[in-house]
Write a protein that holds these residues in place. Sequence first.
Motif, PDB file in Angstrom:
ATOM      1  N   GLU A 267      -5.197   7.079   5.322  1.00  0.00           N
ATOM      2  CA  GLU A 267      -4.106   6.161   5.675  1.00  0.00           C
ATOM      3  C   GLU A 267      -2.793   6.920   5.890  1.00  0.00           C
ATOM      4  O   GLU A 267      -2.051   6.620   6.833  1.00  0.00           O
ATOM      5  CB  GLU A 267      -3.915   5.082   4.593  1.00  0.00           C
ATOM      6  CG  GLU A 267      -2.813   4.147   5.043  1.00  0.00           C
ATOM      7  CD  GLU A 267      -2.470   3.008   4.112  1.00  0.00           C
ATOM      8  OE1 GLU A 267      -3.263   2.657   3.226  1.00  0.00           O
ATOM      9  OE2 GLU A 267      -1.362   2.463   4.297  1.00  0.00           O
TER      10      GLU A 267
ATOM     11  N   PHE B 279      -2.483  -1.889   3.597  1.00  0.00           N
ATOM     12  CA  PHE B 279      -2.198  -0.605   4.253  1.00  0.00           C
ATOM     13  C   PHE B 279      -0.689  -0.380   4.161  1.00  0.00           C
ATOM     14  O   PHE B 279       0.024  -0.482   5.154  1.00  0.00           O
ATOM     15  CB  PHE B 279      -2.674  -0.605   5.707  1.00  0.00           C
ATOM     16  CG  PHE B 279      -4.117  -0.229   5.852  1.00  0.00           C
ATOM     17  CD1 PHE B 279      -4.482   1.067   6.202  1.00  0.00           C
ATOM     18  CD2 PHE B 279      -5.121  -1.147   5.598  1.00  0.00           C
ATOM     19  CE1 PHE B 279      -5.821   1.424   6.303  1.00  0.00           C
ATOM     20  CE2 PHE B 279      -6.465  -0.802   5.698  1.00  0.00           C
ATOM     21  CZ  PHE B 279      -6.809   0.491   6.056  1.00  0.00           C
TER      22      PHE B 279
ATOM     23  N   ALA C  42       0.440   2.790   6.553  1.00  0.00           N
ATOM     24  CA  ALA C  42       0.017   2.831   7.962  1.00  0.00           C
ATOM     25  C   ALA C  42       0.609   1.665   8.753  1.00  0.00           C
ATOM     26  O   ALA C  42       1.203   1.865   9.820  1.00  0.00           O
ATOM     27  CB  ALA C  42      -1.503   2.825   8.062  1.00  0.00           C
TER      28      ALA C  42
END
Length: 491
Positions: A100, A150, A153
């Motif tokens: 990530e 996430f 990201a």
Amino acid sequence: MEIKNFIGGRWADKQKLQTMPVMNPANGEQLGTVPLSTKVEVDEAVQQAKNAQKEWALTPAPKRADYLYEIAFKLKEKKEHLAQTLTREMGKVIEEARGEVQEGIDMALYMAAEGRRLFGETVPSELANKFAMSVRAPIGVVGLITPWNFPIAIATWKAFPALVAGNTFIWKPSNETPFMAYEMAKIFEEVGLPKGVANIVFGTGPTIGTAMVEHPDIRVISFTGSTSTGSKVAELGGRHLKKISLEMGGKNAVIVMEDADIELAVEGILWSAFGTAGQRCTACSRVIVHKDVKEVLQQKLLAATTTLTIGDGLDPATKVGPVINRAALEKINHYVQLGRQEGATLLTGGRILSEAPFDKGFYFEPTIFTDVHAEMIIAQEEIFGPVISIIEVADLDEAIEVNNSVKFGLSSSIFSQDVNTIFKAQARLDTGIVYVNAGTTGAEIHLPFGGTKGTGNGHRDSGQAALDVYTEWKSIYVDYSGKLQRAQIDT
Ligand code: UN1
């Protein structure tokens, strides 16, 4: 550790805000606290972002991009530290956390290169001695609302195109995962990003998310999160005539045809269903299998699932980490109970792990239901955990129909070795992302990311498409004829 807001290039030191604890989902350890900001902090951040934007928009794009290169180098330098921090706050296994962070580095480099592109069009004019072109213009101050699954990201998918295009931003990260945002703020400071260009305000959706969506000086809201929150953002934003980019739920399926490489399909399903403990928008939660290979697929999938090591993501042997919090555990458990009541057969899993060493964290066993009908609730609603439903079909037409029968449309996948089957499927699967002979996860940052139907509202994160969210098209006509030429006047 006490996390602070980052507003106008300063760490809000004297904040008298209420705070909330941040937990490690693997073991319940308190990692720190996050401030619960109010509208006052949002207003202040927007003011700073608005002031900074004038100068930032006038900074040549290649110079703006230089900051992104520096950010990429910092992310690279700190990659291992960031990955460990990410695993600690979010729970995903360490190799996924490294991946990530890498996604963030890739996004920084990709958008940095945009500094020397940001392509518009030059086209002929219908009049003589007249020049016509279109350019991408920045919009102003943008609001970014990002999820916990996430935490770095997805933020980079939004923040970096916004920056290279000449916008400044207010970013509201999830309260579950503020450390990644805090680390990003430190990087923004270290690379000397002009004050006010990047602002981070921590707090709850109802309080500061709403304040952002309602703020008259925030022109764009880019949101990733649940469908229920996203539709509220769209509704409220619509009233204020904002550009709202939404990335929401999924109910992604892997289709396995009778000619598929079954071993490969098993690997693809396992990775996309149980990786990140099923907490990806792109995670596989349905397996649509041709009747001729259902038994064999099911047996192999079952065997492979029972070998998965569950535990703390920092242990390199772990394949399935915890889910984010108690509420997530309960939600997953609720769906599993529902699946049983609906008459699906539980092949494996189905339990919250509550014995040591799992008792302090939030662990759910990788779970497979079979004999699931496409219309069952477990096959229709997003569970966001390590649970899959196997649905048997007779042929490709039925597989596609089942795939398309859900209200979401993010990702889909087909395993087959027949080129005709594959091409027919890719044209008819109504998802924003289609994989062939791979699972449903693993989108690369230089392609558009997003989905159809209830997954989104027509916008895309990442790739060139992301620039559409953070720019307005400006068409410019230059008449060098020295006389008044009137377009569309028929003489
Ligand atoms: C998400 O789950 O919201 O495609 C993002 C993937 C990752 C990103 C997932 N690159 O699985």
